[in-house]
Design a protein around this motif. Sequence first.
Motif, mmCIF file in Angstrom:
data_model
loop_
_atom_site.group_PDB
_atom_site.id
_atom_site.type_symbol
_atom_site.label_atom_id
_atom_site.label_comp_id
_atom_site.label_asym_id
_atom_site.label_seq_id
_atom_site.Cartn_x
_atom_site.Cartn_y
_atom_site.Cartn_z
ATOM 1 N N LYS A 51 2.747 -11.527 28.613
ATOM 2 C CA LYS A 51 1.580 -12.224 29.144
ATOM 3 C C LYS A 51 1.854 -12.838 30.509
ATOM 4 O O LYS A 51 1.019 -12.758 31.429
ATOM 5 N N GLU A 52 3.001 -13.449 30.673
ATOM 6 C CA GLU A 52 3.326 -14.152 31.912
ATOM 7 C C GLU A 52 3.601 -13.209 33.083
ATOM 8 O O GLU A 52 3.692 -13.657 34.229
ATOM 9 N N ARG A 53 3.732 -11.915 32.805
ATOM 10 C CA ARG A 53 4.035 -10.975 33.885
ATOM 11 C C ARG A 53 2.862 -10.036 34.190
ATOM 12 O O ARG A 53 3.000 -9.073 34.947
ATOM 13 N N LYS A 54 1.697 -10.313 33.605
ATOM 14 C CA LYS A 54 0.541 -9.443 33.824
ATOM 15 C C LYS A 54 0.135 -9.386 35.297
ATOM 16 O O LYS A 54 -0.129 -8.320 35.845
ATOM 17 N N ARG A 55 0.056 -10.546 35.923
ATOM 18 C CA ARG A 55 -0.368 -10.557 37.316
ATOM 19 C C ARG A 55 0.610 -9.789 38.188
ATOM 20 O O ARG A 55 0.227 -9.021 39.078
ATOM 21 N N GLU A 56 1.892 -9.957 37.911
ATOM 22 C CA GLU A 56 2.927 -9.243 38.670
ATOM 23 C C GLU A 56 2.788 -7.735 38.483
ATOM 24 O O GLU A 56 2.903 -6.955 39.441
ATOM 25 N N LEU A 57 2.523 -7.302 37.253
ATOM 26 C CA LEU A 57 2.363 -5.876 36.981
ATOM 27 C C LEU A 57 1.098 -5.330 37.647
ATOM 28 O O LEU A 57 1.110 -4.226 38.199
ATOM 29 N N LEU A 58 0.023 -6.106 37.610
ATOM 30 C CA LEU A 58 -1.217 -5.664 38.242
ATOM 31 C C LEU A 58 -1.009 -5.440 39.738
ATOM 32 O O LEU A 58 -1.415 -4.407 40.289
ATOM 33 N N THR A 59 -0.366 -6.395 40.391
ATOM 34 C CA THR A 59 -0.077 -6.253 41.824
ATOM 35 C C THR A 59 0.787 -5.018 42.074
ATOM 36 O O THR A 59 0.550 -4.251 43.014
#
Length: 426
Positions: A230-238
């Motif tokens: 969950k905490e790495r979703k934004r990083e993966l999206l980018t």
Amino acid sequence: MSFTSLGLSAPLLKAIKEQGYDKPTPIQAQSIPIILKRQDILAGAQTGTGKTAGFTLPMLELLNRAKPSRDKKAHHVKVLILTPTRELASQVEESVRIYGKHLPFKSTVIFGGVKINPQITALRRGVEIVVATPGRLLDHISQKTINLSKVDFLILDEADRMLDMGFVNDIKKVIAVLPKERQTLLFSATYSDEIKKLSQKFLRSPALIEVARRNTSSETVKQAVYPVDKERKRELLTHLINKGKWTQVLVFTRTKHGANRLSGQLEKDSISSVAIHGNKSQNARTKALADFKAGKIRVLVATDIAARGIDIDQLPHVVNYELPNVSEDYVHRIGRTGRAGHEGEAVSLVCVDENEFLENIEKLINKDIPKIWEKGFKPDPSIKAEPINMGGNRGARNKPRGGNGGNRNGGRNSNSSRNSNRSRSR
């Protein structure tokens, strides 16, 4: 089959050709001849199948065939189109103007969230076609600023979402003031049992049209699941946006706050982004959508209801940043891409908390969605699932804060709050 074989007149065929279309979609090929026979219809078709033109074209044709009024200056409302959201209302009215550009009919759109006086002025000048959301239309009815006594056509667009948003009673109030002798068309993205019950109340011996199987996902959409913490979703999206060089991406979140937060984070990652949701002003939402369509913004972050009216023919990418807790909403979301025969890609970033949602979605669409384990983003197996706060979405497993329970419209069932919320949220 071509549009010329469907019985449409030269002005409409000219407008269709100017839009670059030569062959009707399945929903158009089936619905147009039936509507031209003046028969009620109940049509079940996924978003992106061309259903707006499926009712706009024959409606304009029938208006054009009708005998003109003796008073050439008189403009009576002959067509009423109800939609669940103001974005969809605007886009439907735009379609009416595009396809009717070579015909003499006038149209207008009315919805809440904006001043009512310009709408009153437009109605006083006279229009044949009105596209409206139920709440603001009732405001006009109560103020006697609209006359619906001569309506020949009632069209309920995206009726499933109107049911979901609690508009059933409003629809009944509107229908109560319409002439009994009229043609009624009901279009729905899904063809549920609830929709059939609704049709029994308002339609007369309707023809049934179902283009896609019930609750199926579009075959033109390539679907994939990326397991991630969950905490790495934004990083993966980018990472995915930059890796794939995506230039136009529609991203879904569950909550308004989540949409704002993610949009801000993407901006910090040098990815142009804007959020749209119910708390945004109509002008802000309209500008955001226009900028997104024009390619000025790479990422549009939206909640389910705000994105309902988004209609982009060749939108290449949809991302479920958070899976919806209601499985049918997944079908609606990915239906934003893969439209009108174009290929699209729907990506879901799924953390361990959402595995149950994923299982339910796969059961609904009757297929397993391929999983891709992106290098460097493999989830930590030691992290355990935690309950998800739905932020007021329907069907929530946990009652959200704020006292609205599972009502996704913030008290839509409350008589005391309905009128105050209606114009603001629609």
